[in-house]
Design a protein around this motif. Sequence first.
Motif, PDB file in Angstrom:
ATOM      1  N   SER A  86       0.822  -1.222   0.000  1.00  7.60           N
ATOM      2  CA  SER A  86       0.000   0.000   0.000  1.00  7.60           C
ATOM      3  C   SER A  86       0.850   1.264   0.000  1.00  7.60           C
ATOM      4  O   SER A  86       0.508   2.251  -0.658  1.00  7.60           O
ATOM      5  CB  SER A  86      -0.942  -0.001   1.204  1.00  7.60           C
ATOM      6  OG  SER A  86      -0.222  -0.104   2.419  1.00  7.60           O
ATOM      7  N   TYR A  87       1.968   1.258   0.722  1.00  4.58           N
ATOM      8  CA  TYR A  87       2.849   2.433   0.733  1.00  4.58           C
ATOM      9  C   TYR A  87       3.380   2.715  -0.671  1.00  4.58           C
ATOM     10  O   TYR A  87       3.366   3.862  -1.137  1.00  4.58           O
ATOM     11  CB  TYR A  87       4.004   2.195   1.705  1.00  4.58           C
ATOM     12  CG  TYR A  87       5.036   3.298   1.689  1.00  4.58           C
ATOM     13  CD1 TYR A  87       4.939   4.379   2.551  1.00  4.58           C
ATOM     14  CD2 TYR A  87       6.120   3.260   0.813  1.00  4.58           C
ATOM     15  CE1 TYR A  87       5.878   5.401   2.538  1.00  4.58           C
ATOM     16  CE2 TYR A  87       7.065   4.267   0.791  1.00  4.58           C
ATOM     17  CZ  TYR A  87       6.935   5.332   1.651  1.00  4.58           C
ATOM     18  OH  TYR A  87       7.877   6.341   1.625  1.00  4.58           O
ATOM     19  N   ILE A  89       2.209   1.771  -3.568  1.00  2.95           N
ATOM     20  CA  ILE A  89       1.152   2.183  -4.504  1.00  2.95           C
ATOM     21  C   ILE A  89       0.895   3.675  -4.363  1.00  2.95           C
ATOM     22  O   ILE A  89       0.793   4.410  -5.361  1.00  2.95           O
ATOM     23  CB  ILE A  89      -0.127   1.371  -4.256  1.00  2.95           C
ATOM     24  CG1 ILE A  89       0.097  -0.096  -4.623  1.00  2.95           C
ATOM     25  CG2 ILE A  89      -1.288   1.940  -5.060  1.00  2.95           C
ATOM     26  CD1 ILE A  89      -1.056  -1.006  -4.275  1.00  2.95           C
ATOM     27  N   GLY A  90       0.783   4.150  -3.120  1.00  2.13           N
ATOM     28  CA  GLY A  90       0.575   5.576  -2.900  1.00  2.13           C
ATOM     29  C   GLY A  90       1.720   6.409  -3.432  1.00  2.13           C
ATOM     30  O   GLY A  90       1.511   7.436  -4.084  1.00  2.13           O
ATOM     31  N   ARG A 138      -0.937   3.711   5.530  1.00  3.38           N
ATOM     32  CA  ARG A 138       0.270   3.413   4.755  1.00  3.38           C
ATOM     33  C   ARG A 138       0.175   3.982   3.348  1.00  3.38           C
ATOM     34  O   ARG A 138       1.167   4.480   2.794  1.00  3.38           O
ATOM     35  CB  ARG A 138       0.491   1.900   4.694  1.00  3.38           C
ATOM     36  CG  ARG A 138       0.893   1.265   5.997  1.00  3.38           C
ATOM     37  CD  ARG A 138       2.316   1.570   6.390  1.00  3.38           C
ATOM     38  NE  ARG A 138       3.280   0.995   5.478  1.00  3.38           N
ATOM     39  CZ  ARG A 138       4.604   1.113   5.620  1.00  3.38           C
ATOM     40  NH1 ARG A 138       5.099   1.802   6.634  1.00  3.38           N
ATOM     41  NH2 ARG A 138       5.435   0.560   4.764  1.00  3.38           N
ATOM     42  N   PHE A 139      -1.004   3.920   2.746  1.00  4.98           N
ATOM     43  CA  PHE A 139      -1.192   4.483   1.404  1.00  4.98           C
ATOM     44  C   PHE A 139      -0.969   5.997   1.420  1.00  4.98           C
ATOM     45  O   PHE A 139      -0.267   6.543   0.558  1.00  4.98           O
ATOM     46  CB  PHE A 139      -2.600   4.156   0.903  1.00  4.98           C
ATOM     47  CG  PHE A 139      -2.935   4.803  -0.413  1.00  4.98           C
ATOM     48  CD1 PHE A 139      -2.551   4.209  -1.606  1.00  4.98           C
ATOM     49  CD2 PHE A 139      -3.618   6.009  -0.463  1.00  4.98           C
ATOM     50  CE1 PHE A 139      -2.850   4.815  -2.822  1.00  4.98           C
ATOM     51  CE2 PHE A 139      -3.915   6.611  -1.675  1.00  4.98           C
ATOM     52  CZ  PHE A 139      -3.528   6.004  -2.857  1.00  4.98           C
ATOM     53  N   ALA A 420       5.560  -1.874  -5.204  1.00  6.57           N
ATOM     54  CA  ALA A 420       4.194  -2.200  -4.793  1.00  6.57           C
ATOM     55  C   ALA A 420       3.841  -3.617  -5.201  1.00  6.57           C
ATOM     56  O   ALA A 420       3.169  -4.346  -4.456  1.00  6.57           O
ATOM     57  CB  ALA A 420       3.214  -1.204  -5.419  1.00  6.57           C
TER      58      ALA A 420
END
Length: 449
Positions: A86-87, A89-90, A138-139, A420
């Motif tokens: 998630s991190y 991806i953001g 996290r995102f 990701a």
Amino acid sequence: MGEQPPLQSAPEKVYYDGCPGCAMDRRKEIREGVPYKELLFVGTTTFASALPITSLFPFLYFMIRDLHVAQREEDIGFYAGFLGASYMIGRGLASVFWGIIADRIGRKPVIAFSVFSVIVFNTLFGLSVKYWMAIATRFLLGALNGFLAPVKAYSIEVCRPEQQALGISIVSTAWGMGVIIGPAIGGYLAQPVKQYPHLFHEKSVFGRFPYLLPCLFISFFATLVFISCAWLPETLHKHKGLERAVEMVEGSTAQERTEPPKKSLLKNWPLMSSIITYCVFSLHDTAYVEIFSLWTVSNRKYGGLSFSSKDVGQVLTVAGASLLVYQLFAYRWVDKTFGPIRSTRISSALSIPIITAYPFMTNLSGIRLGVPLYIAAMLKSVFAITRVTGTSLLQNNAVPQEQRGAANGIATTAMSLSKAFAPAGAGIIFSWAQKRQHAVFFPVPQQYK
């Protein structure tokens, strides 16, 4: 004999008052030594920004279990992969935006805001009591942390040409140290009531939120770094009403300098080839960090090592210390001897036998396990940082200053998407492998069935 034409004086640079980029160029021209102050800022801010990325991996297995989202123990790796992804991806969705912003308003504001986002969202992650909250924080931490693109440009711009390899290596080293020491912090400080019952009471806030302490520790350090950003000098040229960063004049007459049109970043093959290489290695290194943590804490009956989170943190701490020694005493010789391209190739080739050796370590125990495990972890970290430094240096030298933020933004976006995919893909494969206890293909050693 005819008279010799007078020698023309070399064009001199004109610096504009009030322009931070000109002030930095003037400072570099006067100062011949290493810019220790600026590189110290680069190192500390990079370290603070990198710490939360992997700090969750030692306790990720236990956190997913405590959130009660996995139906079976074998499914924990599946959910852990998506939380780890998630991190990235953001960050992948927002990195180009932050790179463009850094090219327009400056490196310093984006760096400071990114460190501030670490303070807020890393703390909120430690307070997560639901799986969706952990994913969301996290995102957002990844999407609002646009640090990596401007800091790479910044590390090049505060150095003279002969010092640029050192500047990039500071970023790579601090980032690698953060990525390695982050799990150590998570391993030593997670579940403090269980690990240190004489210091933390079960009814305290750390009993209710067992993964808050490592997040608070990182956020506190990030707060100190955020305050220090007030003394961070800007490097971007800002000339009101002018298109050029520095105008060249001869004598008292201004000479117009014809600049070639800017090359499209997507058509810049030296840049794009280095980005592709960077992405492949980023995917590999991120998958390695997650799988290493999950593998070591898994039960031996599932092919793991039955380590505690503290044991994992200890291994990664030693790997981080070896990384610092290598960067201080060996990397400059490696870069000078082999250059960024050859050093990247050599470190990539040498990583293959190290990764291949890990599965066979499940047959070992005691000191026979500890020695090869620590040596392999240290060498893997050294080779990883060599690759990252080499490809980052190639990327920043492939573009002019006014495109560095955007170029690093593209690199960070592509790298983040690779990272990701890495945790999610690695988590799924790891979970799949643990379910194949009696399979002919990739079976678990017989003594652990």
